[in-house]
Design an enzyme around this catalytic site. Structure first.
Site, PDB file in Angstrom:
ATOM      1  CE  LYS A   1      -1.161   2.369   3.005  1.00 31.96           C
ATOM      2  NZ  LYS A   1      -0.647   3.685   3.585  1.00 31.96           N
TER       3      LYS A   1
ATOM      4  CB  THR B   1       8.905   4.245   0.378  1.00 33.77           C
ATOM      5  OG1 THR B   1       8.486   3.207  -0.487  1.00 33.77           O
ATOM      6  CG2 THR B   1      10.369   4.478   0.225  1.00 33.77           C
TER       7      THR B   1
ATOM      8  CG  ASN C   1      -1.525  14.889   0.811  1.00 34.99           C
ATOM      9  OD1 ASN C   1      -1.612  14.035   1.677  1.00 34.99           O
ATOM     10  ND2 ASN C   1      -1.085  14.634  -0.403  1.00 34.99           N
TER      11      ASN C   1
ATOM     12  CB  SER D   1     -10.534  17.908   8.507  1.00 39.98           C
ATOM     13  OG  SER D   1      -9.482  18.338   7.689  1.00 39.98           O
TER      14      SER D   1
END
Lengths: 413, 413
Positions: A184, A195, A408, A413
């Site tokens: 993923k 990474t 991003n 939120s």
């Protein structure tokens, strides 16, 4: 998980075979995501060897600490992965969570906590309560099945738009052995190290130390050569498990990574590592194009890789690719800012087969029209020849689009 | 020049006074832009000293090479700046252009080519034909006027949305001396070095070597501490000219940067450097917010600055600020990826006065509501205390917005 699948997603997915000695279960623990699986348990038969590489972050997550500690034992019986919460920067609570999860998983699998491996991916800094999912582990281990690798890949997704799987079957001695991998991404992708999360398993009988040598060597030109946004995660984890089950079918037991009988296996493993690493790039947040950056003629291979990463991480190069603009001036800029030895007046630059610059200036034969047509492709290749040595390296990245910013600017939120 | 002015632009501009010994002219040469000025000539009286700092790019532009060579002479009589074409990576042609321009400017100003300084900003890799503008220089030098500093700032703009000027008048001895500065950004802004074009002039009588010492020291906490996108231009140039005209009015001649009489002047110069550097950040491509990043408690000041830049250059931190999301987990990530000494469990993080994390985990008293309100401001301050030493540094950047991608995906075409 995004609503829109990356335009660079694979056109078709391989059918993932079983790996003898590996069983898989996924569950909806509701840690953060609703109406999707977010918990993975991978159960290994006794005798399974393990190797791993991790983020080089100085602030690694609690699961990374946990895995590093257990890796010295070289044995694995169960892997637990959750998505939605990275259990990173969670202090003492984070360590309590990995400890509790380790005990619960060990109890479920009938092993010691030292044979448990864990990974968590998602938001950083939110405490992860092990009670949210540890009670599910016993049932998962009990019900785990062999042929649900794609389900496993789905359970570990965060902002990924597609599950990432790869498989290969090759001869070890005279016996077929299989390698399966999942991964993923999709942001915070940058060397150095794995990474992202990736888990690979094989039924080949390979000892832990040899397995580690194969993995450490394999990541350099693959997972450690991809970058989405130069941001290194706190949680990057790549684990390779070898159940050894093929030994019963006559596969030779391998104790040394240099064993000549490993030739086919090595090639297949490295191909899977590269395949998964590129799938991660192709699902980079907001990615619309894959960019392969090759640097030749550098002072050394190390210098070439640094220059290649300077190009691949440059926001100005990446936005130019997004805008389908063969702006080779920004490649010059990125070569210059790398700080590596370079001679402006020997530099040549290609986009695909189109040489745009040679000997430090615009190629007199360069066709704007042909290059513009080339830039419309999904797969862009940039080459810079530094002209001062024989060092060479290739890295991969994706373009930088408005969607990256949207994803991003709006993730937590 | 953008149609929309940055929301972070100064609310009012200072009235720029004359600097005795400096005359200015601008012209529309039509190098790339239409219906705006794109050529600046600044003429200095005999006896003007000069200091400079330049990009650290290994592939600098032809004008940077030209200035570096002339700087050793320490004398300046004329500065020529064009916008629209950077004359970078233009090979032999580029050197011919700077040579021709140097000769034409010298003929116009009645000096030697060694007293000419030049800078070019704009597209990289396109040959810049000196014939497009060199014929204008004689007329410009002849008609140059003292009080058109804001016009000068406008002529050097590229993707800037507002002209950047600053001025101060202070005592040197008992005499008033004035410092004026102009600058342009707005992409490819990153340390190390001047990170854009900026030209500063004063009538103070300061010798070239002392002037260079003042400038070299002044850039570290100002121009070398701002970053828009981590991309270092091939063309960054900051020049400081001292005409010495105030000597006639009784200002003392300064030969040593440590001269105590320079105290006021130094403070004023450093304030102008910081003012201009921050104006560049506040006009960063697509910028909607200024971000001040302070790192305390690092192992050393050098280490603190590296960590601060790792935070300030992180696309994930910058997009979070754009999204008004106090995503301190990404600050942890950026501390970790810097590679500098850090201890996860001693790390504390503030957004403004709101402490979000302490001792390696979320602050139990942290108020999401207050922090969210804070993130709506134009000026965001992020602080990370590493907790292991006394090293401290502050850098400035801006947020990463969709507009940055739009501007840069679409700049050349």
């Amino acid at each position: 998980m995004s609503e829109t699948i990356s335009p660079l997603a694979p056109k078709k997915y391989p059918k993932m075979p079983a790996i003898e000695g590996v069983r898989i279960a996924t569950a909806e623990a509701g840690i953060k995501y609703k109406n999707r699986t977010d918990l993975l348990a991978m159960v290994f038969d006794e005798g399974t060897a393990v190797a791993g590489v991790f983020t080089r972050s100085k602030c690694p997550s609690a699961p990374v600490d946990f895995c590093r500690e257990n890796l010295s034992g070289g044995k694995a019986r169960v892997l637990v992965v959750n998505s939605g919460n990275a259990n990173a920067f969670t202090g003492k609570k984070g360590r309590e969570t990995t400890s509790m999860t380790g005990k619960a998983a060990a109890a479920a699998a009938g092993c010691t906590p030292g044979e448990v491996f864990q990974a968590s991916t998602g938001v950083i800094g939110e405490p992860l309560d092990a009670n949210r999912f540890s009670h599910l582990l016993a049932g998962m281990v009990k019900d785990a099945k062999a042929e649900v690798w794609t389900e496993a890949a789905k359970a570990i997704m965060t902002t990924d738009t597609y599950p990432k799987v790869a498989t290969a079957t090759v001869k070890l001695g005279d016996v077929d052995v299989t390698i399966n991998g999942i991964a993923k991404g999709a942001g915070m992708i940058a060397p150095d190290m794995a990474t992202m999360l990736s888990f690979i398993a094989t039924d080949a009988p390979i000892e832990a130390s040899a397995l580690q040598a194969l993995l450490s060597k394999g990541v350099a030109p693959t997972f450690n050569s991809v970058t989405v946004d130069s941001d290194t995660s706190t949680s990057d984890t790549l684990l390779l498990f070898a159940t050894g089950a093929a030994a019963k079918r006559g596969a030779p037991k391998i104790t040394d990574a240099k064993d000549a009988r490993l030739a086919q296996f090595k090639r297949a493993l490295n191909k899977i590592l590269k395949n998964l690493a590129l799938q991660v790039v192709r699902d980079g947040e907001g990615a619309r194009k894959q960019v392969e950056v090759t640097v030749t003629g550098a002072k050394s291979a190390r210098s070439a890789k640094r220059i290649a990463l300077s190009i691949a991480n440059s926001p100005l190069v990446k936005t130019a690719v997004a805008g389908e603009d063969a702006n080779w001036g920004r490649v010059v800029m990125a070569v210059g800012k790398s700080g590596e030895p370079a001679d402006r007046d020997r530099l040549s630059i290609w986009f695909g087969d189109n040489r745009l610059a040679v000997d430090g200036e615009r190629d007199p034969n360069y066709s704007e029209q042909e290059t513009s047509a080339y830039m419309k492709r999904d797969d862009i290749s940039i080459r810079a020849d530094i002209g001062i040595g024989r060092g060479k390296a290739t890295v991969w990245t994706c373009d930088l689009t408005k969607e990256y910013v949207a994803i991003n600017g709006d993730y937590r939120s």
